[in-house]
Design an enzyme around this catalytic site. Structure first.
Site, mmCIF file in Angstrom:
data_model
loop_
_atom_site.group_PDB
_atom_site.id
_atom_site.type_symbol
_atom_site.label_atom_id
_atom_site.label_comp_id
_atom_site.label_asym_id
_atom_site.label_seq_id
_atom_site.Cartn_x
_atom_site.Cartn_y
_atom_site.Cartn_z
ATOM 1 N N CYS A 149 5.375 48.109 -5.900
ATOM 2 C CA CYS A 149 3.831 48.015 -6.202
ATOM 3 C C CYS A 149 3.341 49.455 -6.296
ATOM 4 C CB CYS A 149 3.177 47.328 -4.895
ATOM 5 S SG CYS A 149 3.664 45.735 -4.525
ATOM 6 N N ARG A 183 6.781 50.379 -11.098
ATOM 7 C CA ARG A 183 6.922 49.804 -9.452
ATOM 8 C C ARG A 183 6.755 48.329 -9.472
ATOM 9 N NH1 ARG A 183 6.781 54.035 -6.205
ATOM 10 N NH2 ARG A 183 6.295 52.862 -4.479
ATOM 11 N N TRP A 185 4.362 43.869 -7.192
ATOM 12 C CA TRP A 185 5.672 43.144 -7.364
ATOM 13 C C TRP A 185 5.862 42.112 -6.110
ATOM 14 C CZ3 TRP A 185 10.223 42.520 -4.862
ATOM 15 C CH2 TRP A 185 11.382 42.013 -5.480
ATOM 16 N N ASN A 195 1.212 48.960 -0.616
ATOM 17 C CA ASN A 195 2.450 48.952 -0.950
ATOM 18 C C ASN A 195 3.319 48.720 0.038
ATOM 19 O OD1 ASN A 195 5.065 49.475 -2.316
ATOM 20 N ND2 ASN A 195 4.410 51.644 -2.020
ATOM 21 N N GLY A 196 4.567 47.870 0.169
ATOM 22 C CA GLY A 196 5.274 47.554 1.465
ATOM 23 C C GLY A 196 5.546 46.306 2.052
ATOM 24 N N GLU A 203 28.521 49.305 -14.912
ATOM 25 C CA GLU A 203 27.356 49.906 -15.300
ATOM 26 C C GLU A 203 26.938 49.151 -16.657
ATOM 27 O OE1 GLU A 203 24.921 50.927 -13.645
ATOM 28 O OE2 GLU A 203 23.672 51.902 -15.455
ATOM 29 N N LYS A 254 23.548 46.847 -17.249
ATOM 30 C CA LYS A 254 22.623 47.075 -18.366
ATOM 31 C C LYS A 254 22.341 46.105 -18.980
ATOM 32 C CE LYS A 254 21.063 50.145 -16.829
ATOM 33 N NZ LYS A 254 21.502 50.787 -15.762
ATOM 34 N N GLU A 259 20.508 43.101 -17.115
ATOM 35 C CA GLU A 259 19.017 43.781 -16.905
ATOM 36 C C GLU A 259 17.977 43.237 -17.934
ATOM 37 O OE1 GLU A 259 18.737 47.277 -13.734
ATOM 38 O OE2 GLU A 259 19.970 47.656 -15.500
ATOM 39 N N HIS A 300 43.767 37.417 -13.253
ATOM 40 C CA HIS A 300 43.632 36.683 -12.000
ATOM 41 C C HIS A 300 42.524 35.839 -11.953
ATOM 42 C CE1 HIS A 300 47.051 38.720 -10.328
ATOM 43 N NE2 HIS A 300 46.375 39.803 -10.840
ATOM 44 N N LYS A 355 11.494 49.095 -10.551
ATOM 45 C CA LYS A 355 12.241 50.239 -10.717
ATOM 46 C C LYS A 355 12.674 50.733 -9.113
ATOM 47 C CE LYS A 355 13.495 54.027 -12.895
ATOM 48 N NZ LYS A 355 14.841 53.654 -13.383
HETATM 49 C C1 G6P Z 1 16.516 49.098 -8.805
HETATM 50 C C2 G6P Z 1 16.261 49.708 -10.163
HETATM 51 C C3 G6P Z 1 17.923 50.122 -10.625
HETATM 52 C C4 G6P Z 1 18.371 51.102 -9.431
HETATM 53 C C5 G6P Z 1 18.200 50.683 -8.172
HETATM 54 C C6 G6P Z 1 18.465 51.846 -7.210
HETATM 55 O O1 G6P Z 1 17.120 47.867 -8.723
HETATM 56 O O2 G6P Z 1 16.264 48.837 -11.129
HETATM 57 O O3 G6P Z 1 17.625 50.904 -12.036
HETATM 58 O O4 G6P Z 1 19.551 51.668 -9.973
HETATM 59 O O5 G6P Z 1 17.121 50.251 -7.884
HETATM 60 O O6 G6P Z 1 17.489 52.622 -7.149
HETATM 61 P P1 G6P Z 1 17.384 53.998 -6.836
HETATM 62 O O7 G6P Z 1 16.056 54.825 -6.809
HETATM 63 O O8 G6P Z 1 17.897 54.131 -5.148
HETATM 64 O O9 G6P Z 1 18.559 54.630 -7.551
#
Ligand code: G6P
Length: 615
Positions: free
Chosen positions: A2, A27, A73, A100-101, A488, A492, A495, A511, A610
């Protein structure tokens, strides 16, 4: 999650609120709203993006001199207009709140306030705050005191902004565990979840601390300490000049922030390594003044992180063990915080986080301290973040603001920083003779250029994207230090393209996952020319023999034959120690181009945010 913006000025502040919300959409972006004080409290809310709110604002020609705004969010209550902020309490004094929170004791507070006759119109925890402040306002002579009293009754982490109909000349904001700063403009004062939201208006920022409460007027402001509901004396928080430029948060010539951020990687890594690139030797001082002392006592590392940052930690483990000879454990922060791990005082705890705000990472770091780890280090992209504030040592990745929800440049700058950390520790442990140190420095110096040339493979990767976009699943394989890179790559792809993707250490293929392999399951393999290549090739044969289609990212000198079922893209160079960093690039590009073909919202994938500031 948020984003919050507040503004009070001598001009119409609606454009500032909307601009701020657009910048904060990373956010959270499932609903948005604002309240303006203009003939009472005028509230506009929409489900969906800030752009929807902007349309509504234009239709209704909303304007005013003071207001608060929010992009959400959802945590409590589905994303809908009814649950969108601001939330109001209108029984007596009419007030509006954005938040926010999470308020952890919201259920009990809701019952208490319902018993007092307050009626709830939403399913959110935030509405509790609005009614609680209104309730406390009955007994207080000011909004500031009512907010102080209210926050002492709330449990959880939050940042809030509050405005009152009968006193439209001020906004009250408070911070406890979620980010909030003030922006001091020439014609007014502002508040926001982060600096990017206010850059078009001002660069003079006051970062609030947890427990701070502040009152904003158009021509002055005051910050107070607040403990246990008692409003303390006014305090002086320093004014910082933000060095962010608004370019950093503009798209420029790009179509998406993710695309921009992928292509910014050479510059982001060069900025991160700036202090090193001209140096002959790497010193512990890069990590803080106490680093030399702490590192000399370090007997091992515990890395805590989430998401992409966790993958950076997994790569670092290989480096730390191989180059520095130090034991290293890497753990998902949300798991660590609920285990009973055995702590060792001299195991350095390293928190990796782009935002420095991820709730699980922050909690895990604090938990490690309570268990007896003496020292900690943050690797983080946000200078004023909670993580940076709570650690003994710190290294700032200087990637610049990362807006795309799927992390790209934050990851490669984290890797560059972790390689630096490894080098420093190795040197202090006499594991790195000067000629080896010189070769690591030379490799780091070359990294921005190597990234630049790796980006040139984009057209080849793009050619593969159509075929991937038609699939529902994909498998990513890697070995050794490239296994986390496969993880990773899979992250990606899932996501942003919503294709189910899983990563396996290629030795694990037989396995289990081999059972899934057929022509409908593309298998992406990371095939650097390293000591595990021959083993990887055997694994790839296992896929090939079962009719699987292979998409291989190889080094320029990797010997792999192409065929109908084996497609190979070669990176421009063989990167040695930097190989995991360079092999990340094609995987980012692949996910990006597949998402483009599928037409998904690249920068704001569904259901994600994010900065995950809730558990
Ligand atoms: C969220 C974001 C990811 C990020 C993760 C950890 O899931 O969408 O892109 O890797 O948080 O975030 P940080 O800010 O702690 O790296």
């Amino acid at each position: 999650m948020c984003g919050i913006v507040g503004a009070i000025a001598e001009k119409n502040i609606v454009p500032v609120l909307l601009d701020g919300l657009f910048s904060l959409e990373y956010r959270g972006y499932d609903s948005a709203g604002l309240v303006i004080t203009s003939n009472g409290l005028q509230r506009l809310r929409t489900a969906g993006r800030v752009a929807e709110l902007e349309k509504k604002v234009a239709e209704q020609k909303t304007n005013g001199f003071a207001g608060i705004a929010h992009t959400r969010w959802a945590t409590h209550g589905e994303p809908s207009e009814r649950n969108a902020h601001p939330h109001l309490s209108s029984r007596e004094s009419k007030i509006a709140v954005v938040h926010n929170g999470i308020i952890e004791n919201h259920e009990i507070m809701r019952k208490r306030l319902q018993n007092e006759g307050f009626q709830f119109d939403s399913d959110t925890d935030t509405e509790v705050i609005a009614h609680l402040i209104a309730f406390n306002l009955r007994k207080s002579d000011s909004l500031l005191k009512a907010v102080s009293q209210s926050i002492s009754e709330l449990q959880g982490a939050y940042a809030i902004a509050v405005i009152e109909e009968s006193h439209p000349e001020r906004i009250v904001v408070a911070r406890n565990g979620a980010p909030l700063l003030l922006g001091l403009g020439e014609d007014g004062n502002y508040a926001a979840s982060d600096a990017s939201a206010l850059l078009k208006t001002t660069r003079n920022m006051v970062y609030l601390e947890d427990g701070d409460i502040a009152e904003l007027y158009k021509d002055h402001y005051a910050v107070y300490e607040c403990k246990n509901g008692i409003l303390g004396p006014e305090i002086n928080r320093p004014v910082h000049q933000s060095d962010l430029t608004s370019d950093a948060i503009d798209l420029g010539p790009y179509d998406h922030f993710m695309q921009k951020e992928i292509f910014e990687q050479p510059g982001a890594v060069a900025n991160t390594l700036e202090m090193v690139l001209n140096a002959q030797a790497i010193s512990p001082g890069l990590f803080g003044s106490a680093a030399e002392k702490i590192f000399s006592q370090t007997k091992g590392l515990l890395i805590l992180a989430c998401g992409t940052s966790y993958h950076a930690g997994l790569v670092a483990r290989y480096w730390l063990e191989t180059i520095a000879g130090l034991p290293c454990t890497v753990e998902i922060a949300s798991e660590y915080r609920y285990r009973n791990p055995i702590a060792d005082a001299h195991t350095l705890v390293v928190g990796i986080s782009q935002s420095g705000e991820t709730a699980d990472t922050l909690a895990a770091m604090s938990y490690a301290k309570t268990l007896g780890h003496l020292h900690n280090l943050a690797i983080c992209n946000v200078a004023e973040s909670a993580l940076i504030r709570q650690t003994d040592l710190r290294f700032l990745t200087r990637a610049g603001p990362e807006i795309g929800v799927a992390s790209t440049k934050a990851f490669t700058t984290q890797l560059a920083s972790l390689l630096l950390l490894t080098t420093v520790l190795a040197k202090m442990r006499n594991k790195l003779p000067p000629e080896k140190e010189a070769s690591v420095i030379a490799a780091l110096r070359h990294l921005p250029a190597a990234l630049q040339s790796t980006l040139q493979i984009e057209p080849e990767v793009q050619e593969w994207s159509q075929r991937f976009s038609e699939k529902r699943h994909a498998l990513f394989l890697g070995r050794g230090v490239h296994y986390p890179i496969a993880m990773e790559g899979a992250l990606k792809l899932k996501e942003i393209s919503y294709i189910h993707a899983e990563a396996y250490a290629s030795g694990e293929l037989k396995h289990g996952p081999l059972a899934l392999v057929d022509k409908e399951m593309p298998v992406v393999a990371i095939a650097p020319n390293d000591q595990l290549l021959s083993k990887l090739k055997s694994n790839l044969q296992e896929v090939h023999a079962r009719g699987g289609e292979l998409y291989v990212f190889a080094d320029a000198d990797t010997q792999i034959e192409e065929s109908d079922q084996i497609h190979v893209i070669r990176l421009a160079e063989h990167a040695g120690i930097l190989s995991p960093i360079l092999h990340t690039i094609p995987l980012q590009l692949l996910a990006y181009h597949v998402a483009l073909v599928k037409g998904t919202d690249v920068d704001k994938p569904r259901n994600l945010a994010k900065a995950v500031t809730v558990e």
